[in-house]
Design an enzyme around this catalytic site. Structure first.
Site, PDB file in Angstrom:
ATOM      1  N   GLY A 152     -12.496   8.889 -41.170  1.00 46.98           N
ATOM      2  CA  GLY A 152     -13.011  10.069 -42.185  1.00 46.98           C
ATOM      3  C   GLY A 152     -13.592  11.082 -41.515  1.00 46.98           C
ATOM      4  N   SER A 153     -12.963  12.349 -42.170  1.00 41.64           N
ATOM      5  CA  SER A 153     -13.270  13.864 -41.617  1.00 41.64           C
ATOM      6  C   SER A 153     -13.182  14.577 -42.724  1.00 41.64           C
ATOM      7  CB  SER A 153     -12.306  14.097 -40.557  1.00 41.64           C
ATOM      8  OG  SER A 153     -10.873  14.422 -41.130  1.00 41.64           O
ATOM      9  N   ILE A 194      29.651   9.878 -12.212  1.00 39.48           N
ATOM     10  CA  ILE A 194      29.807   9.336 -11.018  1.00 39.48           C
ATOM     11  C   ILE A 194      31.270   8.770 -10.986  1.00 39.48           C
ATOM     12  CG2 ILE A 194      27.391   8.981 -10.389  1.00 39.48           C
ATOM     13  CD1 ILE A 194      27.743   6.132 -11.085  1.00 39.48           C
ATOM     14  N   HIS A 236      31.272   7.778 -16.515  1.00 39.24           N
ATOM     15  CA  HIS A 236      32.156   8.576 -15.410  1.00 39.24           C
ATOM     16  C   HIS A 236      32.839   9.909 -15.952  1.00 39.24           C
ATOM     17  CE1 HIS A 236      31.430   4.957 -13.455  1.00 39.24           C
ATOM     18  NE2 HIS A 236      31.836   4.068 -14.397  1.00 39.24           N
ATOM     19  N   SER A 280       4.026  16.264 -42.077  1.00 36.76           N
ATOM     20  CA  SER A 280       4.774  15.394 -41.621  1.00 36.76           C
ATOM     21  C   SER A 280       5.801  15.709 -40.571  1.00 36.76           C
ATOM     22  CB  SER A 280       5.323  14.214 -42.545  1.00 36.76           C
ATOM     23  OG  SER A 280       6.398  15.124 -43.161  1.00 36.76           O
ATOM     24  N   HIS A 324      27.300  -3.817 -11.741  1.00 42.99           N
ATOM     25  CA  HIS A 324      28.367  -4.423 -11.005  1.00 42.99           C
ATOM     26  C   HIS A 324      28.138  -4.546  -9.533  1.00 42.99           C
ATOM     27  CE1 HIS A 324      32.973  -4.608 -10.595  1.00 42.99           C
ATOM     28  NE2 HIS A 324      32.398  -5.593 -10.072  1.00 42.99           N
ATOM     29  N   PRO A 328      31.470   6.082 -20.397  1.00 44.02           N
ATOM     30  CA  PRO A 328      31.284   7.724 -20.320  1.00 44.02           C
ATOM     31  C   PRO A 328      30.320   8.101 -19.266  1.00 44.02           C
ATOM     32  CG  PRO A 328      30.132   6.558 -22.221  1.00 44.02           C
ATOM     33  CD  PRO A 328      30.869   5.600 -21.583  1.00 44.02           C
ATOM     34  N   GLY A 370      32.685   2.216  -9.332  1.00 43.74           N
ATOM     35  CA  GLY A 370      32.863   1.692  -8.209  1.00 43.74           C
ATOM     36  C   GLY A 370      34.053   1.173  -7.438  1.00 43.74           C
TER      37      GLY A 370
HETATM   38  P1  NAI Z   1     -11.145  18.050 -38.542  1.00 39.75           P
HETATM   39  O1  NAI Z   1     -10.848  19.042 -39.773  1.00 39.75           O
HETATM   40  O2  NAI Z   1     -12.411  17.383 -38.830  1.00 39.75           O
HETATM   41  O3  NAI Z   1     -10.919  18.632 -37.180  1.00 39.75           O
HETATM   42  C1  NAI Z   1      -9.817  19.438 -36.888  1.00 39.75           C
HETATM   43  C2  NAI Z   1     -10.506  20.383 -36.188  1.00 39.75           C
HETATM   44  O4  NAI Z   1      -9.549  21.441 -35.686  1.00 39.75           O
HETATM   45  C3  NAI Z   1     -11.399  21.112 -36.954  1.00 39.75           C
HETATM   46  O5  NAI Z   1     -12.665  21.487 -36.396  1.00 39.75           O
HETATM   47  C4  NAI Z   1     -10.650  22.816 -36.907  1.00 39.75           C
HETATM   48  O6  NAI Z   1     -11.502  23.831 -36.968  1.00 39.75           O
HETATM   49  C5  NAI Z   1      -9.962  22.884 -35.643  1.00 39.75           C
HETATM   50  N1  NAI Z   1      -8.766  23.624 -35.787  1.00 39.75           N
HETATM   51  C6  NAI Z   1      -8.139  23.773 -36.997  1.00 39.75           C
HETATM   52  N2  NAI Z   1      -7.090  24.756 -36.441  1.00 39.75           N
HETATM   53  C7  NAI Z   1      -7.355  25.159 -35.090  1.00 39.75           C
HETATM   54  C8  NAI Z   1      -6.756  26.046 -34.347  1.00 39.75           C
HETATM   55  N3  NAI Z   1      -5.770  26.956 -34.635  1.00 39.75           N
HETATM   56  N4  NAI Z   1      -7.179  26.223 -33.174  1.00 39.75           N
HETATM   57  C9  NAI Z   1      -8.336  25.460 -32.542  1.00 39.75           C
HETATM   58  N5  NAI Z   1      -9.092  24.814 -33.519  1.00 39.75           N
HETATM   59  C10 NAI Z   1      -8.613  24.580 -34.651  1.00 39.75           C
HETATM   60  O7  NAI Z   1      -9.934  16.729 -38.954  1.00 39.75           O
HETATM   61  P2  NAI Z   1      -9.731  15.447 -37.988  1.00 39.75           P
HETATM   62  O8  NAI Z   1      -9.416  14.515 -39.002  1.00 39.75           O
HETATM   63  O9  NAI Z   1     -10.691  15.249 -37.198  1.00 39.75           O
HETATM   64  O10 NAI Z   1      -8.347  15.479 -37.351  1.00 39.75           O
HETATM   65  C11 NAI Z   1      -8.214  15.793 -36.065  1.00 39.75           C
HETATM   66  C12 NAI Z   1      -6.752  15.557 -35.798  1.00 39.75           C
HETATM   67  O11 NAI Z   1      -6.247  14.259 -36.295  1.00 39.75           O
HETATM   68  C13 NAI Z   1      -5.821  16.391 -36.616  1.00 39.75           C
HETATM   69  O12 NAI Z   1      -4.842  16.919 -35.913  1.00 39.75           O
HETATM   70  C14 NAI Z   1      -5.134  15.806 -37.766  1.00 39.75           C
HETATM   71  O13 NAI Z   1      -4.008  16.471 -38.501  1.00 39.75           O
HETATM   72  C15 NAI Z   1      -5.120  14.339 -37.109  1.00 39.75           C
HETATM   73  N6  NAI Z   1      -5.259  13.225 -38.019  1.00 39.75           N
HETATM   74  C16 NAI Z   1      -6.250  12.971 -38.645  1.00 39.75           C
HETATM   75  C17 NAI Z   1      -6.395  11.786 -39.408  1.00 39.75           C
HETATM   76  C18 NAI Z   1      -7.393  11.495 -40.203  1.00 39.75           C
HETATM   77  O14 NAI Z   1      -7.397  10.212 -40.872  1.00 39.75           O
HETATM   78  N7  NAI Z   1      -8.853  12.100 -40.051  1.00 39.75           N
HETATM   79  C19 NAI Z   1      -5.025  11.012 -39.677  1.00 39.75           C
HETATM   80  C20 NAI Z   1      -3.961  11.542 -39.011  1.00 39.75           C
HETATM   81  C21 NAI Z   1      -3.790  12.585 -38.331  1.00 39.75           C
END
Ligand code: NAI
Length: 613
Positions: free
Chosen positions: A197-198, A536, A521, A165, A412, A519, A539
Site C-alpha cells: 500500500g502506497s 575453441i 567451435h 511494464s 567429453h 557452435p 577436443g
Molecule cells: P511511492 O510513490 O510511495 O514512492 C516512490 C518514491 O519515489 C516517491 O517518494 C517519489 O517522490 C520518489 N521519486 C519519484 N520520482 C523520482 C525521481 N525521479 N528521483 C528520485 N525520487 C523519485 O511508491 P511505492 O509504492 O513505494 O513504490 C516504490 C517502488 O516500487 C516503485 O519503483 C514502484 O514502481 C514499485 N512498485 C510498487 C508497487 C506497490 O504495490 N506499491 C508494486 C510494484 C512496484
C-alpha cells in the site's frame, strides 16, 4: 536465538526513500546500523514538481531513532550526484536500492510520447544512472548489493501500463546482466516485484487493502538480499503482505524439427501441442541453457545432413524427451541406441586428415598419402578417423530413459579407440552403441558409451568408448567406479616431441570433417556465452593431432601398426595455438601428453597408443 543481521559500517543508497516502500527500507537498514542516503525528488506520483520535504522527513525519523542518514534531493536521472552524496558524507558505498518510481497509466492508444518517456526516464534510465555511477566503487572494493524494483506489471503485463511494464521488465533484464557481470567481484544483484500500500496503489486498491499491505512486509526481504550473508544473485522475488516467493522462467521441452529439410508452418502447426507442453519442463537460467536444445538439434542434424546429403543416412527425427524414470540414471545402463549407417570415402578421409593437421607441409612424403588419393605411395586412412563414427548416433544420449540432464552440462571426458584393422578407403559402416556403465561421481554421472562399428560384411572395424561426464546428475546411489588412474608418463625426457601449429580456422575445418557441428567451435557469440574469448578447438581434433604425431614418430606413418589410442581431455585449445605432443615409448605402447605451447597447459593427458608389435 538467531543472530541479528546488522549493517554496521555499510553505506546504502535508497532512491525514492521519501515515502512508501523506500522509506521502509531506509528505516530498517538504518535501525540495523547502516548509514543511509535518503534520496527523493519529492514530486507528485505522476512525476511533476519537486520538494525537499519528503527526504528530510525520513532523515529526521532515522536520526530521531539514533540512526545515521543524509538527504539527497536529486532525480535518479542524475544518478552520479546521489552516489557522490554517499561518498562525500560516508566515504564509501555498499548497497544500492533502486526504488524511485512514478506512474502515468493510460491505455496504449491514448499514451503520449511524454507518458512513455517520463516513465522510462525515472525507472529504467534512473536505475541505470544510479547503478552505473555506483558500479566502479562496488567492483573495486569487491563488495556490493544491488536491488532493482520491477513489478507484476512488468513480469506479466497489465492493462494501461505499457510504459511502466516495459520499463519494469527492462530493469529485470538490467539486473540479470549485472548479476552475471558482478558475481566475480561479489557484487550481487537481485530484483523484487513488490506489492504494498502506497500512494502508487491507493488509487487502484481498496483503502483497507492499502492499509493491510504494509511496506514493512516487503522491507525484510530487501534487507536480507542486501546483507553480506546473502549469496543469491540474479534472482527475482514477488513479495508482499508477509509472502515472499522466488520467480523463475519455465520452458517446455519443445518440439524438434530435423534441419536440412524444409521447415514449414504446417510442421509447426502439427507440433503445436508439443511446443507448449509443460509436462516435465526445464528451468533455464542462462543463455547457455537457452542455447542447449538448439545445440542439441544442430548436433543431431550435423551428422545427418552431411552424410544424408549423399543419400546414405536417413535424416534423424528428433526424439521425444526421455520420460523420467524412478530409477534415474541407473535405468540407463545397458540402453542400446538406434544403430546408424553411414558412408565415407577418400574425400572424407582426406578432409579429416587435413583437419588434424596432416600434410601441413604439402611436400611431406610421409603425410601426403593421407590427403591425396593419387599419391604414388598409396592412399591411406588416418586410424583416428574412426573417432568420428560415434557422431552419427551420439545425439541420442539426450533421449535415454532415466538420463535427464542439461546438455550444456555435458563434458567429453575421455576417448578410447581401437581399430581392428586399417580402415578401408571407402565403406558403408554401421554403428551400434550401448551405455555400458554409469558411475555416480557425486557431483555428476560418468557415462561410458561403447560404440562398435561394422563394415558391410558385418566384420567389426572399430570400437570407441566415449566417456561423458554429466555435471549435476550425480548422487543417485550408483557405483562410484574406478578412481582416476595415475598419469602413466615415465620419469624421463620424452623420446620424441612433435609440434604442430594449428591454423586460425582449424576448428572450422574440423567441424566439417567430423560431423561435430557444435557452435562452440564456430560461433563467437556462442563461445562467449560459454565463457570463452573465442571459439575453441574440438577436443577430438587435438586428439587427432596427437594420434598423427605418434603414428609418424613410432609407426613410420603406417596405419597397419596402429591398434588403439586413449586420452583424457583436460583443457581447451584455441585455434591458432601450437599443440606440442610429448611421447615416451615402452615396448608396443607409446605414452603421450599434449600441451598448448603458448599457455604451457596440458590439454590431453593419460595418453597411450598401443602399436601392433
Ligand atoms: P511511492 O510513490 O510511495 O514512492 C516512490 C518514491 O519515489 C516517491 O517518494 C517519489 O517522490 C520518489 N521519486 C519519484 N520520482 C523520482 C525521481 N525521479 N528521483 C528520485 N525520487 C523519485 O511508491 P511505492 O509504492 O513505494 O513504490 C516504490 C517502488 O516500487 C516503485 O519503483 C514502484 O514502481 C514499485 N512498485 C510498487 C508497487 C506497490 O504495490 N506499491 C508494486 C510494484 C512496484
Amino acid at each position: 536465538m538467531t543472530e541479528e543481521l546488522r549493517f554496521d559500517g555499510r553505506v546504502a543508497i535508497v532512491t525514492g526513500a521519501g515515502g512508501g516502500l523506500g522509506r521502509a527500507y531506509a528505516l530498517l537498514l538504518a535501525a540495523r546500523g547502516a548509514q543511509v542516503v535518503v534520496n527523493d525528488l519529492g514530486g507528485s506520483m505522476h512525476g511533476e514538481g519537486a520538494t525537499t520535504a519528503a527526504a528530510d522527513r525520513v532523515v529526521e525519523e532515522i536520526r530521531a531513532a539514533g540512526g545515521q542518514a543524509v538527504a539527497n534531493y536529486d532525480s535518479v536521472e542524475d544518478g552520479p550526484r546521489i552516489v557522490q552524496t554517499a561518498l562525500d558524507h560516508f566515504g564509501r558505498l555498499d548497497i544500492v536500492i533502486n526504488n524511485a518510481g512514478i506512474l502515468r497509466d493510460t491505455s496504449f492508444h491514448k499514451m503520449t510520447e511524454a507518458d512513455w518517456e517520463k516513465i522510462y526516464r525515472v525507472h529504467l534510465y534512473g536505475g541505470f544512472r544510479v547503478t552505473h555511477a555506483a558500479w566502479p566503487h562496488l567492483r573495486e572494493q569487491g563488495y556490493g548489493r544491488v536491488i532493482m524494483t520491477s513489478s507484476a506489471a512488468g513480469l506479466y503485463g497489465n492493462f494501461g501500463q505499457a510504459n511502466y511494464s516495459s520499463a519494469k521488465l527492462g530493469l529485470l533484464g538490467l539486473a540479470q546482466t549485472l548479476a552475471a557481470e558482478g558475481q566475480k567481484r561479489n557484487v550481487l544483484v537481485n530484483t523484487i516485484a513488490p506489492l504494498a500500500g502506497s500512494r502508487l496503489t491507493e488509487t487502484i486498491l481498496p483503502p483497507d487493502l492499502v492499509a493491510a499491505l504494509k511496506p514493512e512486509y516487503v522491507a525484510p526481504l530487501v534487507a536480507w538480499l542486501c546483507h553480506e550473508r546473502n549469496t543469491a544473485t540474479g534472482q527475482t522475488f514477488e513479495v508482499g503482505a508477509g509472502w515472499v516467493s522466488r520467480v523463475r522462467w519455465q520452458r517446455a521441452q519443445g518440439a524438434f524439427f530435423p534441419l536440412g529439410e524444409n521447415l514449414t508452418p504446417e510442421a509447426i502447426a502439427a507440433q503445436w501441442d508439443t511446443v507448449q507442453d509443460f509436462t516435465d519442463p526445464a528451468y533455464p537460467t542462462s543463455p547457455m541453457d537457452s542455447f542447449a536444445p538448439v545445440v542439441g538439434n544442430l548436433q543431431k542434424s550435423g551428422g545427418a545432413e552431411e552424410r544424408g546429403s549423399r543419400g546414405e543416412e536417413t535424416p534423424s527425427r528428433s526424439p521425444a524427451p526421455a520420460p523420467p524414470t524412478a530409477d534415474g540414471p541407473q535405468a540407463a545402463i545397458g540402453h542400446e541406441f538406434e544403430p546408424k549407417t553411414q558412408r565415407y570415402d577418400e574425400r572424407d578421409l582426406s578432409l579429416y586428415a587435413l583437419a588434424v593437421g596432416a600434410a601441413a607441409d604439402p611436400l611431406d612424403k610421409l603425410e601426403l598419402p593421407f590427403v591425396y588419393e593419387l599419391s604414388g605411395d598409396g592412399f591411406r586412412a588416418l586410424p583416428t578417423y574412426a573417432v568420428t563414427f560415434p557422431f552419427s548416433l551420439l545425439w541420442q544420449i539426450t533421449s535415454v530413459p532415466g538420463l535427464r540432464f542439461n546438455p550444456a552440462l555435458l563434458l567429453h571426458g575421455e576417448q578410447y579407440l581401437e581399430v581392428k584393422r586399417p580402415l578401408p578407403l571407402k565403406a558403408t559402416v554401421t554403428n551400434r552403441a550401448r551405455i555400458s556403465h554409469i558411475y555416480d561421481k557425486g557431483s555428476g554421472a560418468l557415462v561410458l558409451l561403447d560404440v562398435n562399428t561394422f563394415d558391410e560384411a558385418g566384420e567389426e572395424l572399430a570400437f570407441n568408448q566415449v566417456s561423458l561426464f554429466i555435471r549435476g546428475i550425480g548422487g543417485f546411489g550408483g557405483e562410484r567406479g574406478p578412481s582416476a588412474a595415475a598419469n602413466p608418463l615415465p620419469d624421463r625426457a620424452p623420446d620424441a616431441v612433435h609440434r604442430d601449429k594449428t591454423t586460425d580456422n582449424q576448428a572450422l575445418l574440423y567441424r566439417l570433417s567430423s560431423g561435430d557441428r557444435n557452435p562452440l567451435h564456430a560461433d563467437p557469440a556462442f563461445a562467449a556465452a560459454g565463457g570463452f574469448d573465442r571459439p575453441i578447438l574440438h577436443g577430438l581434433c587435438t586428439f587427432g593431432f596427437a594420434g598423427r604425431a605418434v603414428l609418424r614418430h613410432f609407426a613410420g606413418g603406417d596405419p597397419a601398426r596402429f591398434r588403439s589410442i586413449r586420452a583424457r581431455f583436460t583443457k581447451h585449445v584455441f585455434p591458432g595455438e601450437t599443440i606440442v605432443t610429448e611421447m615416451w615409448q615402452d615396448g608396443v605402447r607409446v605414452f603421450f601428453q599434449s600441451k598448448v605451447a603458448e599457455r604451457d597447459e596440458v590439454v590431453l593427458s593419460h595418453g597411450v597408443v598401443e602399436l601392433v608389435g
